[in-house]
Design a protein around this motif. Structure first.
Motif, PDB file in Angstrom:
ATOM      1  N   PRO A 138       0.965  -1.030  -0.132  1.00 28.76           N
ATOM      2  CA  PRO A 138       0.036  -0.029  -0.040  1.00 28.76           C
ATOM      3  C   PRO A 138       0.954   1.248  -0.051  1.00 28.76           C
ATOM      4  N   THR A 139       2.278   1.280   0.292  1.00 30.85           N
ATOM      5  CA  THR A 139       2.947   2.444   0.499  1.00 30.85           C
ATOM      6  C   THR A 139       4.127   2.420  -0.708  1.00 30.85           C
ATOM      7  N   ILE A 140       3.780   1.779  -1.549  1.00 26.15           N
ATOM      8  CA  ILE A 140       4.869   1.783  -2.726  1.00 26.15           C
ATOM      9  C   ILE A 140       4.848   3.193  -3.270  1.00 26.15           C
ATOM     10  N   GLY A 141       3.585   3.769  -3.590  1.00 27.54           N
ATOM     11  CA  GLY A 141       3.544   5.128  -4.253  1.00 27.54           C
ATOM     12  C   GLY A 141       4.152   6.193  -3.527  1.00 27.54           C
ATOM     13  N   PRO A 142       4.067   6.304  -2.213  1.00 28.73           N
ATOM     14  CA  PRO A 142       4.839   7.259  -1.404  1.00 28.73           C
ATOM     15  C   PRO A 142       6.310   6.908  -1.299  1.00 28.73           C
ATOM     16  N   TRP A 143       6.476   5.741  -1.208  1.00 24.66           N
ATOM     17  CA  TRP A 143       7.867   5.209  -1.104  1.00 24.66           C
ATOM     18  C   TRP A 143       8.662   5.852  -2.210  1.00 24.66           C
ATOM     19  N   LEU A 144       7.969   5.473  -3.522  1.00 24.82           N
ATOM     20  CA  LEU A 144       8.705   6.044  -4.941  1.00 24.82           C
ATOM     21  C   LEU A 144       9.018   7.355  -5.062  1.00 24.82           C
ATOM     22  N   GLY A 145       7.771   8.279  -4.625  1.00 27.77           N
ATOM     23  CA  GLY A 145       8.034   9.744  -4.409  1.00 27.77           C
ATOM     24  C   GLY A 145       9.052  10.143  -3.640  1.00 27.77           C
ATOM     25  N   ALA A 146       9.211   9.608  -2.541  1.00 27.25           N
ATOM     26  CA  ALA A 146      10.223  10.044  -1.535  1.00 27.25           C
ATOM     27  C   ALA A 146      11.646   9.660  -2.007  1.00 27.25           C
ATOM     28  N   VAL A 147      11.689   8.289  -2.748  1.00 29.25           N
ATOM     29  CA  VAL A 147      13.197   7.722  -2.990  1.00 29.25           C
ATOM     30  C   VAL A 147      13.886   8.457  -4.075  1.00 29.25           C
ATOM     31  N   VAL A 148      12.809   9.014  -5.044  1.00 29.78           N
ATOM     32  CA  VAL A 148      13.584   9.710  -6.222  1.00 29.78           C
ATOM     33  C   VAL A 148      13.870  11.309  -5.888  1.00 29.78           C
ATOM     34  N   ARG A 149      13.452  11.595  -4.752  1.00 25.88           N
ATOM     35  CA  ARG A 149      13.968  13.112  -4.415  1.00 25.88           C
ATOM     36  C   ARG A 149      15.038  12.971  -3.402  1.00 25.88           C
ATOM     37  N   ARG A 237       9.062  19.623   7.336  1.00 26.77           N
ATOM     38  CA  ARG A 237       9.899  20.504   6.555  1.00 26.77           C
ATOM     39  C   ARG A 237      11.364  19.997   6.550  1.00 26.77           C
ATOM     40  N   ASP A 238      11.537  18.661   7.030  1.00 28.16           N
ATOM     41  CA  ASP A 238      12.850  18.292   7.036  1.00 28.16           C
ATOM     42  C   ASP A 238      13.350  18.130   5.776  1.00 28.16           C
ATOM     43  N   GLY A 239      14.785  18.766   5.685  1.00 25.89           N
ATOM     44  CA  GLY A 239      15.564  18.861   4.427  1.00 25.89           C
ATOM     45  C   GLY A 239      16.578  17.979   4.391  1.00 25.89           C
ATOM     46  N   CYS A 240      16.835  16.966   5.239  1.00 25.72           N
ATOM     47  CA  CYS A 240      17.591  15.858   5.532  1.00 25.72           C
ATOM     48  C   CYS A 240      16.874  14.499   4.829  1.00 25.72           C
ATOM     49  N   LEU A 241      15.898  13.829   5.502  1.00 20.98           N
ATOM     50  CA  LEU A 241      15.070  12.795   5.006  1.00 20.98           C
ATOM     51  C   LEU A 241      13.814  13.559   4.710  1.00 20.98           C
ATOM     52  N   ASP A 242      13.644  12.956   3.379  1.00 25.95           N
ATOM     53  CA  ASP A 242      12.257  13.605   2.723  1.00 25.95           C
ATOM     54  C   ASP A 242      11.046  13.231   3.431  1.00 25.95           C
ATOM     55  N   PRO A 243      10.252  14.274   3.882  1.00 19.01           N
ATOM     56  CA  PRO A 243       8.917  13.929   4.676  1.00 19.01           C
ATOM     57  C   PRO A 243       7.958  13.159   3.896  1.00 19.01           C
ATOM     58  N   ARG A 244       8.181  12.598   2.789  1.00 22.20           N
ATOM     59  CA  ARG A 244       7.212  11.953   2.144  1.00 22.20           C
ATOM     60  C   ARG A 244       7.394  10.418   2.710  1.00 22.20           C
ATOM     61  N   PHE A 245       8.582  10.257   3.313  1.00 25.62           N
ATOM     62  CA  PHE A 245       8.617   8.981   3.873  1.00 25.62           C
ATOM     63  C   PHE A 245       7.613   8.555   4.926  1.00 25.62           C
ATOM     64  N   PHE A 246       7.349   9.575   5.589  1.00 24.01           N
ATOM     65  CA  PHE A 246       6.423   9.487   6.578  1.00 24.01           C
ATOM     66  C   PHE A 246       5.038   8.493   6.331  1.00 24.01           C
ATOM     67  N   LYS A 247       4.536   8.572   5.052  1.00 27.65           N
ATOM     68  CA  LYS A 247       3.540   7.774   4.449  1.00 27.65           C
ATOM     69  C   LYS A 247       3.847   6.255   4.657  1.00 27.65           C
ATOM     70  N   VAL A 248       5.129   6.093   4.625  1.00 30.33           N
ATOM     71  CA  VAL A 248       5.798   4.991   4.662  1.00 30.33           C
ATOM     72  C   VAL A 248       6.030   4.229   5.882  1.00 30.33           C
ATOM     73  N   VAL A 249       6.417   5.183   6.661  1.00 28.19           N
ATOM     74  CA  VAL A 249       6.693   4.758   8.029  1.00 28.19           C
ATOM     75  C   VAL A 249       5.434   4.868   9.009  1.00 28.19           C
ATOM     76  N   GLN A 250       4.540   5.808   8.865  1.00 25.93           N
ATOM     77  CA  GLN A 250       3.294   5.520   9.792  1.00 25.93           C
ATOM     78  C   GLN A 250       2.638   4.163   9.865  1.00 25.93           C
ATOM     79  N   PRO A 251       2.431   3.484   8.803  1.00 27.73           N
ATOM     80  CA  PRO A 251       1.706   2.193   9.023  1.00 27.73           C
ATOM     81  C   PRO A 251       2.453   1.024   9.647  1.00 27.73           C
ATOM     82  N   ARG A 252       3.774   1.547   9.576  1.00 29.75           N
ATOM     83  CA  ARG A 252       4.703   0.261  10.165  1.00 29.75           C
ATOM     84  C   ARG A 252       4.649   0.495  11.987  1.00 29.75           C
ATOM     85  N   ALA A 253       4.052   1.726  12.350  1.00 31.20           N
ATOM     86  CA  ALA A 253       4.481   1.643  13.688  1.00 31.20           C
ATOM     87  C   ALA A 253       3.022   1.394  14.466  1.00 31.20           C
ATOM     88  N   VAL A 254       2.958   0.045  14.701  1.00 34.11           N
ATOM     89  CA  VAL A 254       1.825  -0.784  15.277  1.00 34.11           C
ATOM     90  C   VAL A 254       1.767  -0.404  16.655  1.00 34.11           C
TER      91      VAL A 254
END
Length: 290
Positions: A138-149, A237-254
């Motif tokens: 389910p998070t492939i899309g956000p992950w790709l958006g973050a990875v390319v940036r 506004r994190d300029g180090c780790l792209d904030p788009r990764f948050f949509k990948v991270v959030q579902p993993r935080a059970v």
């Protein structure tokens, strides 16, 4: 002043470690680890807010950052060993949380995945557990958006691999990273603390060697899934780790683990939004206490 820390030091098997400490000796311990390029002073706004809730916050200067020593090994394994030793020396318990930012967060994540860790809970700021950055369907899309940036943000990692480059221009590098990673934040005080912690080329070489040591033993632990409750916080506004990764991270935080995106904050969110960060930390600690 009550908000001013006490300075002290402890001796680890490999080197002396300088400490900043807020709160009474009777307070429940939180060990707080800073990142790069930063110092233990990064907790100066959050720590008093935690102390007001009954905690004692002890922040070491990581190996390579004065007044701590230059032991030579800057691998994740060594950072983990330091954190474990500090838990014992400072009187930690089975529920003591390890709080970390940036490299401190990587250390906290590694220990959260280690079955023998003495820390019962973990809080990772700006860098989530590395396992949580791996996408699921389910998070492939956000992950790709973050990875390319992300390569636009990560150029400094390559620069830090080149012997002599980053240590020779360390002050310039640090100023640029603070400006890029937390846009609009006035880092003058933080850069002055950093200048005292990295006063010469030897210290600059030490702190950039974290990146040159990333392949050594210990990185596997940082890639494993946490086994204790973990709170992950990132600035929107994190300029180090792209904030788009948050949509990948959030579902993993059970639950009882959790993840939150802090508004109006960059990479150094504990300095930019200390009240919000402390609020997230205290709520997490209340709900995961035993």
């Amino acid at each position: 002043m009550a908000d001013q820390p006490r300075a002290s030091s402890v001796r680890l098997p490999t080197h002396e470690v300088g400490l900043l400490e807020w709160g009474p000796e009777t307070g429940e311990l939180i060990v707080a680890l800073h990142g790069f390029p930063d110092t233990a002073w990064t907790w100066r706004h959050v720590a008093p807010l935690l102390v007001a809730d009954g905690y004692r916050v002890v922040a070491p200067f990581l190996r390579g950052y004065a007044p701590s020593g230059l032991p030579g090994d800057y691998s994740v394994r060594a950072l983990v060993q330091d954190a474990v030793a500090l838990h014992e020396l400072l009187g930690g318990t089975a529920t003591t949380p390890l709080l970390g930012h940036d490299w401190g967060a990587i250390t906290a994540g590694a220990l959260a995945a280690e079955p023998s860790s003495p820390y019962g809970r973990a809080i990772a700021l700006a860098v989530p557990p590395l396992a949580w950055l791996n996408p699921r369907r389910p998070t492939i899309g956000p992950w790709l958006g973050a990875v390319v940036r992300q390569p636009l943000h990560s150029w400094y990692i390559l620069a830090n691999q080149i012997p002599g480059l980053s240590e020779g221009r360390f002050e310039l590098l640090a100023r640029r990273l603070w400006r890029l990673w937390s846009p609009g934040y006035d880092a003058a005080d933080d850069l002055e603390h950093l200048r005292r912690a990295v006063p010469d080329r030897a210290h600059a070489k030490a702190v950039v060697s974290y990146y040159r040591s990333a392949h050594r033993s210990g990185i596997d632990a940082a890639l494993a899934e946490p086994t204790v409750p973990l709170l992950s916080l990132q600035g929107d506004r994190d300029g180090c780790l792209d904030p788009r990764f948050f949509k990948v991270v959030q579902p993993r935080a059970v639950p009882p683990s959790r993840a939150a995106l802090v508004s109006q904050a960059g990479h150094f969110l504990q300095l930019e939004q200390p009240t919000a960060v402390a609020g997230h930390i205290l709520d997490f600690l209340r709900t995961t206490g035993t």
